[in-house]
Design a protein around this motif. Structure first.
Motif, PDB file in Angstrom:
ATOM      1  N   ARG A   7       0.699  -1.091  -0.001  1.00  0.00           N
ATOM      2  CA  ARG A   7       0.133  -0.137   0.121  1.00  0.00           C
ATOM      3  C   ARG A   7       1.012   1.401   0.030  1.00  0.00           C
ATOM      4  O   ARG A   7       1.793   1.200   0.846  1.00  0.00           O
ATOM      5  N   GLN A   9       0.755   5.513   0.067  1.00  0.00           N
ATOM      6  CA  GLN A   9       0.009   6.794   0.164  1.00  0.00           C
ATOM      7  C   GLN A   9       1.037   7.919  -0.179  1.00  0.00           C
ATOM      8  O   GLN A   9       1.972   7.928   0.712  1.00  0.00           O
ATOM      9  N   ALA A  77      -3.733  13.818  -2.989  1.00  0.00           N
ATOM     10  CA  ALA A  77      -3.371  12.708  -2.297  1.00  0.00           C
ATOM     11  C   ALA A  77      -3.619  11.509  -2.930  1.00  0.00           C
ATOM     12  O   ALA A  77      -4.869  11.290  -3.447  1.00  0.00           O
ATOM     13  N   ASP A  79      -4.009   7.203  -2.944  1.00  0.00           N
ATOM     14  CA  ASP A  79      -3.929   5.888  -2.435  1.00  0.00           C
ATOM     15  C   ASP A  79      -3.727   4.682  -3.192  1.00  0.00           C
ATOM     16  O   ASP A  79      -4.509   4.893  -4.475  1.00  0.00           O
ATOM     17  N   LYS A  81      -0.964   1.083  -4.934  1.00  0.00           N
ATOM     18  CA  LYS A  81      -0.030   0.014  -4.775  1.00  0.00           C
ATOM     19  C   LYS A  81       0.954   0.331  -5.835  1.00  0.00           C
ATOM     20  O   LYS A  81       0.930   1.069  -6.754  1.00  0.00           O
ATOM     21  N   ALA A 102      -3.187   3.976  -8.714  1.00  0.00           N
ATOM     22  CA  ALA A 102      -3.779   4.793  -7.928  1.00  0.00           C
ATOM     23  C   ALA A 102      -5.201   4.036  -7.788  1.00  0.00           C
ATOM     24  O   ALA A 102      -5.847   3.862  -8.906  1.00  0.00           O
ATOM     25  N   GLU A 104      -7.200   5.632  -5.372  1.00  0.00           N
ATOM     26  CA  GLU A 104      -8.173   6.666  -4.904  1.00  0.00           C
ATOM     27  C   GLU A 104      -7.408   7.930  -5.038  1.00  0.00           C
ATOM     28  O   GLU A 104      -6.061   7.753  -5.060  1.00  0.00           O
TER      29      GLU A 104
END
Length: 110
Positions: A7, A9, A77, A79, A81, A102, A104
């Motif tokens: 993950r 971010q 921003a 979120d 992998k 991405a 999100e």
């Protein structure tokens, strides 16, 4: 703990206007780069700023949101992998790419 595997971010500023591609069947792809900044003090106590550039790709609805609302300089921003892939360029040389896929996008700032 499965939710924490692979993950990523990031919060940063978009380097260029996103590149949008629409494929047959209507599937949308967005390619963009994001700059993140960090700072630390070196051995002499001087503040050193460091910028890292991250390649980001998004598909589907996320790509459509990027197409409509994200422009160069916008703070966002992400979120997603981390992925790695390789390909052969036009000269037959193998190239390697690391990018964030991405899931999100959150629009920040102005």
């Amino acid at each position: 703990m499965n939710a924490m595997k692979n993950r990523v971010q990031l919060i940063g500023h978009v380097g260029n206007d996103p590149e949008i591609k629409t494929f047959e069947g209507g599937k949308v792809l967005a390619n963009l780069t994001i700059a993140t900044n960090d700072s630390y003090k070196n051995d002499k106590g001087e503040k050193v700023e460091q910028t890292e550039w991250h390649k980001v790709v998004a598909w589907g609805k996320t790509a459509e949101i990027i197409e409509k609302f994200v422009t160069k300089g916008k703070e966002i921003a992400i979120d997603g992998k981390l992925t790695h892939r390789s390909y052969e360029d036009k000269n037959g040389e193998k190239r390697y790419v690391t990018e964030v896929v991405a899931n999100e996008v959150l629009l920040l700032g102005k």
